[in-house]
Design a protein around this motif. Structure first.
Motif, PDB file in Angstrom:
ATOM      1  N   THR A 179       0.859  -1.180   0.000  1.00 45.44           N
ATOM      2  CA  THR A 179       0.000   0.000   0.000  1.00 45.44           C
ATOM      3  C   THR A 179       0.896   1.232   0.000  1.00 45.44           C
ATOM      4  OG1 THR A 179      -1.650  -1.180   1.321  1.00 45.44           O
ATOM      5  CG2 THR A 179      -1.813   1.223   1.264  1.00 45.44           C
ATOM      6  N   LEU A 180       0.594   2.167  -0.864  1.00 49.09           N
ATOM      7  CA  LEU A 180       1.356   3.411  -0.930  1.00 49.09           C
ATOM      8  C   LEU A 180       1.090   4.227   0.328  1.00 49.09           C
ATOM      9  CD1 LEU A 180       3.150   5.080  -2.899  1.00 49.09           C
ATOM     10  CD2 LEU A 180       1.044   6.211  -3.612  1.00 49.09           C
ATOM     11  N   ILE A 181       2.144   4.633   1.033  1.00 44.23           N
ATOM     12  CA  ILE A 181       1.958   5.464   2.225  1.00 44.23           C
ATOM     13  C   ILE A 181       2.480   6.888   2.026  1.00 44.23           C
ATOM     14  CG2 ILE A 181       1.784   3.587   3.880  1.00 44.23           C
ATOM     15  CD1 ILE A 181       4.692   4.009   4.597  1.00 44.23           C
ATOM     16  N   SER A 182       3.335   7.112   1.035  1.00 42.91           N
ATOM     17  CA  SER A 182       3.736   8.472   0.668  1.00 42.91           C
ATOM     18  C   SER A 182       4.338   8.451  -0.728  1.00 42.91           C
ATOM     19  CB  SER A 182       4.736   9.053   1.671  1.00 42.91           C
ATOM     20  OG  SER A 182       5.999   8.447   1.536  1.00 42.91           O
ATOM     21  N   GLY A 183       4.219   9.590  -1.376  1.00 42.60           N
ATOM     22  CA  GLY A 183       4.786   9.726  -2.706  1.00 42.60           C
ATOM     23  C   GLY A 183       3.834  10.286  -3.731  1.00 42.60           C
ATOM     24  N   ASP A 184       2.554  10.420  -3.375  1.00 44.35           N
ATOM     25  CA  ASP A 184       1.587  10.967  -4.327  1.00 44.35           C
ATOM     26  C   ASP A 184       1.058  12.331  -3.889  1.00 44.35           C
ATOM     27  OD1 ASP A 184       0.101  10.039  -2.181  1.00 44.35           O
ATOM     28  OD2 ASP A 184      -1.478   9.152  -3.417  1.00 44.35           O
ATOM     29  N   GLU A 185       1.695  12.924  -2.900  1.00 46.66           N
ATOM     30  CA  GLU A 185       1.182  14.177  -2.347  1.00 46.66           C
ATOM     31  C   GLU A 185       1.831  15.420  -2.979  1.00 46.66           C
ATOM     32  OE1 GLU A 185       4.608  12.617  -0.622  1.00 46.66           O
ATOM     33  OE2 GLU A 185       2.680  11.822  -0.016  1.00 46.66           O
ATOM     34  N   LEU A 186       1.109  16.511  -2.865  1.00 45.67           N
ATOM     35  CA  LEU A 186       1.609  17.844  -3.170  1.00 45.67           C
ATOM     36  C   LEU A 186       1.203  18.691  -1.968  1.00 45.67           C
ATOM     37  CD1 LEU A 186       2.860  19.984  -5.005  1.00 45.67           C
ATOM     38  CD2 LEU A 186       0.638  20.238  -6.099  1.00 45.67           C
ATOM     39  N   LEU A 187       2.167  19.030  -1.130  1.00 41.70           N
ATOM     40  CA  LEU A 187       1.885  19.691   0.147  1.00 41.70           C
ATOM     41  C   LEU A 187       2.477  21.086   0.206  1.00 41.70           C
ATOM     42  CD1 LEU A 187       2.805  16.748   2.548  1.00 41.70           C
ATOM     43  CD2 LEU A 187       0.528  17.424   1.812  1.00 41.70           C
ATOM     44  N   LEU A 188       1.665  22.026   0.666  1.00 39.70           N
ATOM     45  CA  LEU A 188       2.183  23.339   1.023  1.00 39.70           C
ATOM     46  C   LEU A 188       2.779  23.167   2.409  1.00 39.70           C
ATOM     47  CD1 LEU A 188       2.588  26.353   0.639  1.00 39.70           C
ATOM     48  CD2 LEU A 188       0.228  26.704   1.411  1.00 39.70           C
ATOM     49  N   GLU A 189       4.085  23.066   2.446  1.00 45.02           N
ATOM     50  CA  GLU A 189       4.793  22.725   3.672  1.00 45.02           C
ATOM     51  C   GLU A 189       4.955  23.923   4.600  1.00 45.02           C
ATOM     52  OE1 GLU A 189       8.685  21.168   2.750  1.00 45.02           O
ATOM     53  OE2 GLU A 189       8.272  19.359   3.866  1.00 45.02           O
ATOM     54  N   ARG A 190       5.361  25.063   4.015  1.00 39.10           N
ATOM     55  CA  ARG A 190       5.653  26.239   4.843  1.00 39.10           C
ATOM     56  C   ARG A 190       5.623  27.487   3.977  1.00 39.10           C
ATOM     57  NH1 ARG A 190      10.746  24.963   6.515  1.00 39.10           N
ATOM     58  NH2 ARG A 190      11.815  26.547   5.329  1.00 39.10           N
ATOM     59  N   VAL A 191       5.253  28.605   4.584  1.00 36.90           N
ATOM     60  CA  VAL A 191       5.245  29.891   3.911  1.00 36.90           C
ATOM     61  C   VAL A 191       6.013  30.871   4.790  1.00 36.90           C
ATOM     62  CG1 VAL A 191       3.811  31.786   3.051  1.00 36.90           C
ATOM     63  CG2 VAL A 191       3.007  29.430   2.857  1.00 36.90           C
ATOM     64  N   GLU A 192       6.968  31.564   4.188  1.00 36.92           N
ATOM     65  CA  GLU A 192       7.704  32.605   4.898  1.00 36.92           C
ATOM     66  C   GLU A 192       7.160  33.955   4.452  1.00 36.92           C
ATOM     67  OE1 GLU A 192      11.977  32.113   4.564  1.00 36.92           O
ATOM     68  OE2 GLU A 192      11.769  29.927   4.652  1.00 36.92           O
ATOM     69  N   LEU A 193       6.886  34.807   5.439  1.00 39.34           N
ATOM     70  CA  LEU A 193       6.260  36.101   5.185  1.00 39.34           C
ATOM     71  C   LEU A 193       7.210  37.251   5.479  1.00 39.34           C
ATOM     72  CD1 LEU A 193       2.907  35.408   7.057  1.00 39.34           C
ATOM     73  CD2 LEU A 193       3.312  35.192   4.606  1.00 39.34           C
ATOM     74  N   ASP A 194       7.034  38.343   4.740  1.00 36.12           N
ATOM     75  CA  ASP A 194       7.655  39.617   5.074  1.00 36.12           C
ATOM     76  C   ASP A 194       6.531  40.488   5.617  1.00 36.12           C
ATOM     77  OD1 ASP A 194      10.275  39.116   4.325  1.00 36.12           O
ATOM     78  OD2 ASP A 194       9.957  39.787   2.265  1.00 36.12           O
ATOM     79  N   VAL A 195       6.602  40.804   6.914  1.00 33.54           N
ATOM     80  CA  VAL A 195       5.542  41.564   7.570  1.00 33.54           C
ATOM     81  C   VAL A 195       5.991  43.006   7.713  1.00 33.54           C
ATOM     82  CG1 VAL A 195       4.107  41.746   9.632  1.00 33.54           C
ATOM     83  CG2 VAL A 195       4.803  39.511   8.799  1.00 33.54           C
TER      84      VAL A 195
END
Length: 117
Positions: A98-114
């Motif tokens: 069973t596939l447990i990872s490898g088909d994902e597209l994840l927004l992992e992190r966003v860095e902001l300029d505030v």
């Protein structure tokens, strides 16, 4: 090229994040993409400037990392790395996996300029 549509959906998420942080500018976007995600990283990177033009992410750097392709064996229970066209257990060689990872597209992190003003 469905990568443009994916970028447009990503930009909607980034705009929501920007608004939630008082219109912060998006500096860096970190994505994790599995090899079976159905997305070509180079095409996604090419589409990003087009989709982000005129948004809070227009000058953002897009960083894409490839996630692992892993399977779980139904026979021996092992979790092992696999190859795209060979999703077999790395421990016992069985193909009942069973596939447990490898088909994902994840927004992992966003860095902001505030803007502090």
């Amino acid at each position: 090229m469905h990568e443009l549509a994916i970028c447009q959906a990503l930009i909607q998420q980034l705009e929501t994040i920007s608004r939630a942080h008082q219109q912060a500018t998006i500096a860096v976007v970190h994505l994790q993409m599995g090899p079976l995600s159905g997305v070509v990283p180079a095409l996604l990177a090419d589409a990003f400037p087009i989709a982000s033009a005129g948004t809070s992410a227009q000058d953002a750097l897009l960083k894409i990392t490839e996630g692992p392709l892993r399977v779980r064996c139904s026979t021996c229970g092992a979790e092992t790395d696999a190859r795209i066209n060979k999703l077999i257990c790395g421990a016992c060689g069985d193909w009942h996996t069973t596939l447990i990872s490898g088909d994902e597209l994840l927004l992992e992190r966003v860095e902001l300029d505030v803007d502090d003003s």
